[in-house]
Design an enzyme around this catalytic site. Sequence first.
Site, PDB file in Angstrom:
ATOM      1  N   HIS A 234      15.095  18.494 -20.809  1.00 63.36           N
ATOM      2  CA  HIS A 234      16.028  17.388 -20.606  1.00 63.36           C
ATOM      3  C   HIS A 234      17.440  17.908 -20.791  1.00 63.36           C
ATOM      4  O   HIS A 234      17.705  18.671 -21.713  1.00 63.36           O
ATOM      5  CB  HIS A 234      15.770  16.266 -21.626  1.00 63.36           C
TER       6      HIS A 234
ATOM      7  N   ASP B 291      15.047   0.753 -22.609  1.00 64.23           N
ATOM      8  CA  ASP B 291      16.235   1.603 -22.550  1.00 64.23           C
ATOM      9  C   ASP B 291      17.163   1.174 -21.421  1.00 64.23           C
ATOM     10  O   ASP B 291      18.383   1.202 -21.569  1.00 64.23           O
ATOM     11  CB  ASP B 291      15.848   3.075 -22.381  1.00 64.23           C
TER      12      ASP B 291
ATOM     13  N   ARG C 152      24.841  -1.333 -24.047  1.00 61.30           N
ATOM     14  CA  ARG C 152      25.670  -0.393 -24.823  1.00 61.30           C
ATOM     15  C   ARG C 152      26.890   0.029 -24.024  1.00 61.30           C
ATOM     16  O   ARG C 152      27.990   0.159 -24.542  1.00 61.30           O
ATOM     17  CB  ARG C 152      24.845   0.856 -25.189  1.00 61.30           C
TER      18      ARG C 152
ATOM     19  N   SER D  66      17.304   6.697 -27.253  1.00 67.21           N
ATOM     20  CA  SER D  66      17.331   6.490 -25.800  1.00 67.21           C
ATOM     21  C   SER D  66      16.719   7.700 -25.076  1.00 67.21           C
ATOM     22  O   SER D  66      15.829   7.569 -24.237  1.00 67.21           O
ATOM     23  CB  SER D  66      18.788   6.261 -25.369  1.00 67.21           C
TER      24      SER D  66
ATOM     25  N   LYS E  24      12.424   8.037 -23.579  1.00 63.57           N
ATOM     26  CA  LYS E  24      12.107   8.318 -22.164  1.00 63.57           C
ATOM     27  C   LYS E  24      11.310   9.605 -22.028  1.00 63.57           C
ATOM     28  O   LYS E  24      10.350   9.686 -21.264  1.00 63.57           O
ATOM     29  CB  LYS E  24      13.407   8.415 -21.353  1.00 63.57           C
TER      30      LYS E  24
HETATM   31  N1  URA Z   1      21.554   9.945 -22.222  1.00 67.56           N
HETATM   32  C1  URA Z   1      20.630   8.972 -22.395  1.00 67.56           C
HETATM   33  O1  URA Z   1      19.586   8.980 -21.750  1.00 67.56           O
HETATM   34  N2  URA Z   1      20.886   8.004 -23.283  1.00 67.56           N
HETATM   35  C2  URA Z   1      22.018   7.937 -24.015  1.00 67.56           C
HETATM   36  O2  URA Z   1      22.170   7.033 -24.807  1.00 67.56           O
HETATM   37  C3  URA Z   1      22.981   8.950 -23.827  1.00 67.56           C
HETATM   38  C4  URA Z   1      22.701   9.950 -22.924  1.00 67.56           C
END
Ligand code: URA
Length: 432
Positions: A80, A159, A166, A181, A185
């Site tokens: 990621h 999310d 947010r 977050s 995922k």
């Molecule tokens: N990337 C994400 O997936 N979530 C966040 O809150 C910040 C960066």
Amino acid sequence: MLELIKKKKSGDTLSREDYNYIIDGFVAGEIPDYQVAAFLMAVYFKGLNDEETAILTDVMMRSGDLINLSAIKGIKVDKHSTGGVGDKTSLVLGPLVAAAGVPVAKMSGRGLGHTGGTLDKLESIKNLSVSMTRTEFIEKIQAHNIAICGQNATLVPADKKLYALRDVTGTVDNISLIASSIMSKKLACGADAIVIDLKVGEGAYMKTVTEAEPLANMMIDIGKKMNREIIVVISAMHQPLGLTVGNALEVKEAIETLQGKGPKDLTDLCLVLGSYMLVLAKVVPTKEEGLERLKALIDSGAAFNKFKELVKAQGGEVAVVEDTNLLPLAQFQQVYKSPAEGYITHLNALEVGLASVKLGAGRATQTSKIDYGAGVVLQKKIGDYVKKNEPLATLYADNQDHFTKALEYMESAYTINKEAEPPKPLIMKIIR
Ligand code: URA
């Protein structure tokens, strides 16, 4: 919900039941945005402890489908990146690591604002499709060791809703909220282990290593609590990665990198991230052996062949990949020339990203259309010495009107000084 907002406002610790109540109620539309917004602000100021962060991650992860990759043999390792400008590492790493025998089940996103998305980049290859059923996804990985698809709405819906809130309430930059977050995922995607490329610099959420370290440790801790090994590579996003920013332009550069002809920073980062993926997959015992293995796969052509295999398996035209002149390229170009003589001391990634959005390569809003052939090719980066009027970058767009604003961004992106500055490392820290 009012009680929970008040509790968090006073800095109390909430229980798993509390988080279940908030997340389930929010996703179901039973708790209004304004209460969740107030709760997020309370979290922003009072923070979550490690246990609460792990609970929130778990509750969010379970708000939608969980991908089950157990039908695929071997240790599944995901990567990621926290996002940046010119970051095409997934396009290189996916096939590279798959060629080393590690199954790559990649669920990627689309670009928004100044950061690009792997799906958009891949879709600049004619006919390539990133939509497939879960069964097709698994079957492709079983057959080719790799598939790249989009995350659909059923993956961590909490999310999607929370991030949107947010974003408009100034509560994005809290490390517990970022960690939950990202990790919710990644964990929902079913990987056994994850390498996280945590970017720091102007083009990233975290501006310094000092800011990034607690986030890295928090993600590792969440992984530990959920039985997944995580390695975080903190890397620089002070300037764009590689020389290209824009979808088809980045595909071309990713192909060159898979062929061993890519820019040094992109190549180095892919080799480091990739070798840690091989370590986590237990294909090699050390990072050094991983590096050797990956370099050999590039030299032998196996890495590029795997990319062609991926493109073919997802319906894309392999001819386009074999001859990158067939990739889309915008109709008009303009050269941005150096306004002065000296050393380039800064090349603000965010400004270059914004220039590429103006040129049509990115999305200003979630529904904007993308020009695949638009973007920026950098001729000069930090540390280079330039003469006045020497080309610094070439801008590509399908509409001549896009150049004016994009050139303004490029002007603010580059800083040229008489004295050079000491080079900053690309890989800043590795945390296991
Ligand atoms: N990337 C994400 O997936 N979530 C966040 O809150 C910040 C960066």
